[in-house]
Motif scaffolding. Structure first.
Motif, PDB file in Angstrom:
ATOM      1  N   SER A   1       0.180  -6.116   8.063  1.00  8.43           N
ATOM      2  CA  SER A   1       0.009  -7.480   7.558  1.00  8.43           C
ATOM      3  C   SER A   1       1.310  -8.091   7.054  1.00  8.43           C
ATOM      4  CB  SER A   1      -1.042  -7.493   6.445  1.00  8.43           C
ATOM      5  OG  SER A   1      -0.707  -6.571   5.427  1.00  8.43           O
ATOM      6  N   GLY A   2       2.402  -7.370   7.161  1.00  3.39           N
ATOM      7  CA  GLY A   2       3.705  -7.919   6.785  1.00  3.39           C
ATOM      8  C   GLY A   2       3.926  -7.994   5.285  1.00  3.39           C
ATOM      9  N   ILE A   3       3.327  -7.064   4.530  1.00  2.00           N
ATOM     10  CA  ILE A   3       3.444  -7.049   3.072  1.00  2.00           C
ATOM     11  C   ILE A   3       4.242  -5.821   2.644  1.00  2.00           C
ATOM     12  CG2 ILE A   3       2.137  -6.959   0.896  1.00  2.00           C
ATOM     13  CD1 ILE A   3      -0.221  -8.224   2.459  1.00  2.00           C
ATOM     14  N   GLU A   4       5.078  -5.986   1.631  1.00  3.80           N
ATOM     15  CA  GLU A   4       5.841  -4.855   1.084  1.00  3.80           C
ATOM     16  C   GLU A   4       5.516  -4.717  -0.399  1.00  3.80           C
ATOM     17  OE1 GLU A   4       9.960  -5.344   1.978  1.00  3.80           O
ATOM     18  OE2 GLU A   4       9.635  -5.463   4.153  1.00  3.80           O
ATOM     19  N   PRO A   5       4.367  -4.131  -0.731  1.00  2.10           N
ATOM     20  CA  PRO A   5       3.918  -4.083  -2.128  1.00  2.10           C
ATOM     21  C   PRO A   5       4.668  -3.041  -2.958  1.00  2.10           C
ATOM     22  CG  PRO A   5       2.415  -2.856  -0.754  1.00  2.10           C
ATOM     23  CD  PRO A   5       3.421  -3.471   0.182  1.00  2.10           C
ATOM     24  N   LYS A   6       4.663  -3.245  -4.256  1.00  8.30           N
ATOM     25  CA  LYS A   6       5.198  -2.225  -5.156  1.00  8.30           C
ATOM     26  C   LYS A   6       4.270  -1.020  -5.213  1.00  8.30           C
ATOM     27  CE  LYS A   6       5.338  -5.037  -8.688  1.00  8.30           C
ATOM     28  NZ  LYS A   6       5.552  -5.564 -10.061  1.00  8.30           N
ATOM     29  N   ILE A   7       2.978  -1.285  -5.180  1.00  6.40           N
ATOM     30  CA  ILE A   7       1.953  -0.253  -5.334  1.00  6.40           C
ATOM     31  C   ILE A   7       1.045  -0.292  -4.111  1.00  6.40           C
ATOM     32  CG2 ILE A   7      -0.011   0.528  -6.750  1.00  6.40           C
ATOM     33  CD1 ILE A   7       1.328  -1.191  -9.050  1.00  6.40           C
ATOM     34  N   ALA A   8       0.752   0.876  -3.539  1.00  5.99           N
ATOM     35  CA  ALA A   8      -0.173   0.933  -2.399  1.00  5.99           C
ATOM     36  C   ALA A   8      -0.815   2.307  -2.368  1.00  5.99           C
ATOM     37  CB  ALA A   8       0.555   0.657  -1.090  1.00  5.99           C
ATOM     38  N   HIS A   9      -2.132   2.339  -2.435  1.00  2.27           N
ATOM     39  CA  HIS A   9      -2.839   3.620  -2.323  1.00  2.27           C
ATOM     40  C   HIS A   9      -4.299   3.379  -1.983  1.00  2.27           C
ATOM     41  CE1 HIS A   9      -4.952   3.329  -6.222  1.00  2.27           C
ATOM     42  NE2 HIS A   9      -3.828   2.838  -6.713  1.00  2.27           N
ATOM     43  N   SER A  10      -5.001   4.440  -1.642  1.00  3.38           N
ATOM     44  CA  SER A  10      -6.406   4.358  -1.279  1.00  3.38           C
ATOM     45  C   SER A  10      -7.293   4.845  -2.412  1.00  3.38           C
ATOM     46  CB  SER A  10      -6.683   5.190  -0.023  1.00  3.38           C
ATOM     47  OG  SER A  10      -5.991   4.664   1.087  1.00  3.38           O
ATOM     48  N   VAL A  11      -8.552   4.393  -2.404  1.00  2.88           N
ATOM     49  CA  VAL A  11      -9.557   4.798  -3.379  1.00  2.88           C
ATOM     50  C   VAL A  11     -10.771   5.291  -2.603  1.00  2.88           C
ATOM     51  CG1 VAL A  11     -11.107   4.036  -5.221  1.00  2.88           C
ATOM     52  CG2 VAL A  11      -8.766   3.127  -5.099  1.00  2.88           C
ATOM     53  N   GLU A  12     -11.210   6.505  -2.886  1.00  2.00           N
ATOM     54  CA  GLU A  12     -12.401   7.062  -2.238  1.00  2.00           C
ATOM     55  C   GLU A  12     -13.365   7.555  -3.300  1.00  2.00           C
ATOM     56  OE1 GLU A  12     -15.151   9.804  -1.659  1.00  2.00           O
ATOM     57  OE2 GLU A  12     -13.229  10.839  -1.951  1.00  2.00           O
TER      58      GLU A  12
END
Length: 369
Positions: A66-77
Motif C-alpha cells: 500500500s506504499g506505507i512506511e509505518p513506525k510500528i507494524a505487527h499482527s494480532v491473532e
C-alpha cells in the motif's frame, strides 16, 4: 488522556472467493483510502493486521503493497476476537502517545486454520467449534426451558437483517421451518444455527483527537473498552449457559465510558451460533438470565434492528480476523446515520461484543458520536 476516534473505514464483500490473504487486506485498505481524500500514506504511524492466517509478516507486506512506511507494524491473532483486540492495541498506541494515526486491517480466507484450537486436548477429537456450541446449546435449553424452535428465531431474524447489508455473505432469508429442518450437525445444532467462515476484509482508521477531524466531519469516539480472558480450554468455563468473560468485559467497558447498558442504542453481539445471541445479551446485561430469547422474539416481530443490524455473524458471515472490525464499522455507520435501510433511529451510543473460543476471551467496546 486524549480521546481516540474512528476516522474512516473500508470493507469488502464477504464471500467464498479463493483470494490470497494479501489481496483481501489490500482491498479493504484501498477502500479506506478511497473514502478518505485528506489521508496521506505518510500520515500512518502504525499498521496492525488482524488475522489467523498462517502467512507471515503480513503487516509489513501490507505496508509495502500500500506504499506505507509505518513506525510500528505487527499482527494480532486471538482467534475470533482478533479484530477488536487489534483495535484496542491501536487505541493504546495512540493513548500512550506512540502514534497519532493507526490503520487496523483484518482479513481471513474461507479456509482459515483459526477455526480450530488444536492445543485444547480436553476437546478430544471434537475440536471444531460446533461441538462447544452444541454443549452450550444443550445446557442453555435445559436450564431455561428453551426449545429448538425458540433458538431458530435467531438465524431467521439475522438473515432477514443481512438482506439490507450489501457486504453480507448471505443473500437469502429463511423461514422458521427451513432453519429447523436444515442439516442436523449434532443433537442440538443444525446447519442454519451456525455462522459460516468466509473470505472478507475490513479496515478501520483510528486517530488522536488532535487529528481525527482532519479526516472526517463525523468522528466516532471509543469511550469504553473491556477485555477479559478466563482460559483457553472451554471446559474451565464456570457455566455453559452464560459467558463469564463477556460479563466482566462489559462491566469494564461501562465503567470506563461512564455509561450503562440502558444507554446503548444499537449493538453488535457475537452470534457465532444461534445460542450465542441470547447468552451474550444476558451476559452483557441487556436482559435477565434466561430472558434473552424473549427479547429477540420481540425484536424480530417488530422489525427492530437494535441488535446485529448488519445480520450478525450468522447473516453477514464470519471471516475471523475481520469480524470484530466489521462489527465496529457497523456501529460507526449507525452512529453516523449512514447505515441506509438497516439504520436504527437516533443512534448515539453503540456497543461491540466480540468473543473467542466458547467465550474464553471477550472484548467489549462502547462507541459514541
Amino acid at each position: 488522556m486524549s480521546k481516540v476516534g474512528i476516522a474512516s473505514y473500508g470493507l469488502t464483500k464477504f464471500s467464498k472467493d479463493d483470494s490470497k490473504i494479501e489481496s483481501v487486506l489490500l482491498q479493504s485498505t484501498k477502500k479506506l483510502f478511497d473514502a478518505s481524500p485528506n489521508l496521506s500514506r505518510n500520515d500512518i504511524d502504525a499498521i496492525l493486521v488482524s488475522t489467523n492466517n498462517n502467512s507471515k509478516y503480513l503487516s509489513a507486506v501490507l505496508s509495502e503493497m500500500s506504499g506505507i512506511e509505518p513506525k510500528i507494524a505487527h499482527s494480532v491473532e486471538s482467534l475470533c476476537n482478533s479484530g477488536t483486540n487489534a483495535i484496542v492495541s491501536a487505541y493504546s498506541y495512540i493513548s500512550a502517545g506512540l502514534a497519532d494515526v493507526v490503520l487496523v486491517c483484518g482479513a481471513e480466507r474461507y479456509d482459515s486454520p483459526g477455526q480450530i484450537l488444536e492445543w485444547d486436548n480436553s476437546r478430544g477429537e471434537f475440536k471444531h467449534p460446533i461441538f462447544w456450541a452444541s454443549i452450550f446449546t444443550k445446557a442453555y435449553k435445559r436450564e431455561f426451558s428453551i426449545t429448538d424452535d425458540d433458538l431458530a428465531i435467531v438465524p431467521v431474524k439475522n438473515h432477514k437483517q443481512s438482506k439490507n447489508n450489501p457486504n453480507a455473505l448471505s443473500e437469502k432469508t429463511y423461514s422458521l421451518d427451513e432453519v429447523i429442518n436444515s442439516k442436523k450437525l449434532t443433537d442440538d445444532l443444525r446447519l442454519h444455527d451456525c455462522s459460516r467462515p468466509c473470505t472478507g476484509g475490513a479496515s478501520i482508521l483510528l486517530a488522536s483527537e488532535n487529528v481525527c477531524k482532519k479526516y472526517t466531519d463525523t468522528p466516532i469516539w471509543i469511550s469504553g473498552i473491556g477485555q477479559k480472558t478466563t482460559s483457553a480450554g472451554f471446559t474451565k468455563n464456570i457455566a455453559f449457559s452464560s459467558m463469564e468473560s463477556s460479563r466482566i468485559a462489559a462491566t469494564s467497558a461501562f465503567q470506563m465510558s461512564k455509561r450503562n447498558v440502558m444507554d446503548i442504542d444499537v449493538a453488535e453481539v457475537h452470534d457465532a451460533f444461534s445460542v450465542c445471541e441470547p447468552m451474550a445479551l444476558e451476559s452483557l446485561g441487556f436482559t435477565d438470565k434466561g430472558k434473552g430469547m424473549n427479547w429477540i422474539k420481540e425484536l424480530h416481530t417488530t422489525d427492530n434492528f437494535k441488535i446485529n443490524p448488519r445480520g450478525g455473524l450468522i447473516g453477514a458471515g464470519h471471516p475471523l480476523g475481520a469480524t470484530g472490525i466489521a462489527q465496529t464499522i457497523e456501529i460507526t455507520q449507525q452512529l453516523q446515520s449512514s447505515a441506509d435501510k438497516r439504520q436504527v433511529n437516533n443512534a448515539k451510543i453503540g456497543l461491540v461484543h466480540n468473543m473467542s473460543a466458547a467465550s474464553t476471551s471477550s472484548t467489549v467496546l462502547v462507541l459514541e458520536r
